[in-house]
Design an enzyme around this catalytic site. Structure first.
Site, PDB file in Angstrom:
ATOM      1  N   CYS A  54       0.825  -1.208   0.000  1.00 33.08           N
ATOM      2  CA  CYS A  54       0.000   0.000   0.000  1.00 33.08           C
ATOM      3  C   CYS A  54       0.859   1.258   0.000  1.00 33.08           C
ATOM      4  O   CYS A  54       1.029   1.926   1.026  1.00 33.08           O
ATOM      5  CB  CYS A  54      -0.959   0.017   1.183  1.00 33.08           C
ATOM      6  SG  CYS A  54      -2.238   1.277   0.987  1.00 33.08           S
ATOM      7  N   CYS A  79      -5.437   2.135  -4.847  1.00 28.90           N
ATOM      8  CA  CYS A  79      -5.048   2.661  -3.550  1.00 28.90           C
ATOM      9  C   CYS A  79      -6.098   3.659  -3.083  1.00 28.90           C
ATOM     10  O   CYS A  79      -6.243   4.725  -3.689  1.00 28.90           O
ATOM     11  CB  CYS A  79      -3.678   3.339  -3.645  1.00 28.90           C
ATOM     12  SG  CYS A  79      -2.996   3.770  -2.051  1.00 28.90           S
TER      13      CYS A  79
END
Length: 437
Positions: free
Chosen positions: A160, A372
């Site tokens: 991430c 994301c």
């Protein structure tokens, strides 16, 4: 002990459980083993929200045995050695497991030892990380009284990639709420030269950066943390143009700051020593360096850089045709996220089922899709979606969800609802149960 499985899965994270669940859903007779010693499974995407006191940490955890599908054997041991020539895995306990097909999905490991002094500093005092202890992050934010709030990320790949800046935007709003923002400089130091690789999303994020008056320092590679003196030391990856008196920090009157290195320059407490730039912090949140687990890096399955070697379209190992990789451990030119896993797993499952029935790979391909959810404040979010091209490419399936907006590259409250409520539901009730979404 020795045991044979038609499919052996290494790892009980997002990728491993989703693969086992989807395989079992599509072929109930398959003999599947899942190798992972963990007792609990965590929904880590919510840890950003935990660190900002808007999500309960306990709600991110479930017992592993409650998630592994019926009929899949949970082997509570550590994988240790690969013997791919003989289709064999040896556990740390010395047990041998053989397989027809192997799925390697152990995720990655946090490696603070790659930065000098970081192991000693992690999750203590004013140094925090949502990657390791989001509850401590909230303690740090809650007790912050002003000064330099430093947010940073390493030069290694990380899971991430947007997480190091999400908590920064939330911290900005929290500091405003408690009345310390006007005596705070927020600094984001990063090794790259752009805030985000997808241009359309980067444009939005730079607008957020300007609105919040955050100092971004590009080309900053974290090499050392001095917890006692509260100084983060950086190597600058771009050489300053001395001919134009461009510098990284102002040392004297007339110095001109290199705008490619610094955006929204702030004259904070910084020093230069032994070719490094030291930034004094009153709090620091960081994504620690990350790498593939040791048993992967030291195996015949790894690339030269230590990650799992797989074909970028089929997820099949480049050398061993009965081995597949999924998730963060794979060397792929895209972001390491749960959203990427959501698209990789169906490809791996179809390939294994097709190989079992026809000895050929399926037609399904992975295009590098990842996303994301970039939280930009309490109640605001941008959803970055892209593939190997690094172009903004929204997933049509997500567009079908209620509350979705036409352009998710812009901040919107509806996307916050997606992040906080819909995505956790999707994770526990669809992905973990092997339902393609």
């Amino acid at each position: 002990m020795s045991k044979h499985f038609q499919v052996l899965v290494i790892g009980g994270g997002t990728a491993g459980i989703m693969v086992a669940s989807m395989l079992k859903r599509k072929n109930t007779s398959l003999k599947i083993g899942l190798l992972d010693p963990a007792k609990k499974h965590y929904y880590q995407p919510a840890w950003t929200l935990v660190g900002a006191n808007t999500y309960d940490f306990e709600k991110t955890a479930k017992f592993m045995d409650s998630l592994i599908p019926k009929g899949v054997e949970h082997i509570k041991e550590f994988a240790d050695k690969f013997d791919p020539e003989n289709n064999k895995i040896i556990s740390k306990e010395g047990n041998e497991f053989t397989y027809d097909y192997l799925v390697v999905a152990p995720g990655l490991k946090i490696a603070p030892d790659l930065v000098e002094g970081l192991s000693e500093a992690m999750d203590k005092g004013v140094v925090c990380s949502n990657y390791t202890n989001p509850n401590h992050t909230w303690e740090v934010l809650k007790n912050f009284k002003g000064g330099t709030a430093l947010f940073t990320q390493p030069s290694t790949p990380i899971k991430c990639g947007g997480a190091p800046q999400k908590i920064m935007y939330l911290a900005d709003e929290h500091f405003t709420k408690i009345g310390v923002r006007d005596k705070t400089n927020i600094v984001f130091a990063m090794p790259g030269n752009v805030i985000f690789a997808v241009k359309k999303v980067a444009k939005t994020l730079m607008e957020v950066i300007d609105k919040k008056d955050i100092n971004v320092r590009f080309y900053h590679k974290l090499v050392k943390v001095d917890a006692k003196e509260q100084i983060a030391w950086y190597e600058i990856l771009k050489e300053s143009d001395d001919g134009n008196d461009c510098v990284v920090i102002k040392a004297k009157e007339g110095d001109v700051v290199d705008k490619e290195i610094q955006h929204n320059y702030k004259d904070i407490k910084a020093i230069e020593k032994d070719g490094l730039i030291g930034i004094h912090f009153d709090m620091m949140h960081l994504a620690p360096p990350q790498q593939a687990p040791d048993f992967i890096r030291n195996s015949p399955l790894a690339t030269e850089s230590g990650w799992l070697s797989v074909n970028s379209s089929t997820m099949q190992h480049k050398k061993y045709r009965n081995i597949f990789g999924v998730g963060d451990v794979c060397e792929l030119p895209t972001a390491k996220t749960g959203a990427a896993i959501r698209k990789q797993v169906p490809v791996v499952v179809e390939n294994i089922l097709n190989l079992l029935s026809t000895s050929k790979l399926a037609d399904k391909k992975y295009d590098g899709y990842s996303s994301c959810p970039l939280v930009t404040g309490y109640g605001k979010m941008v959803l970055a979606e892209f593939d190997y091209s690094k172009e903004f490419k929204p997933d049509p399936k997500l567009k079908e969800f209620p509350l979705m907006i036409s352009d998710s590259s812009k901040e919107h409250w509806r996307l916050w609802i997606l992040k906080k409520y819909l995505l956790p539901y999707l994770y526990w009730n669809k992905m973990m149960k092997g339902i393609e979404v």
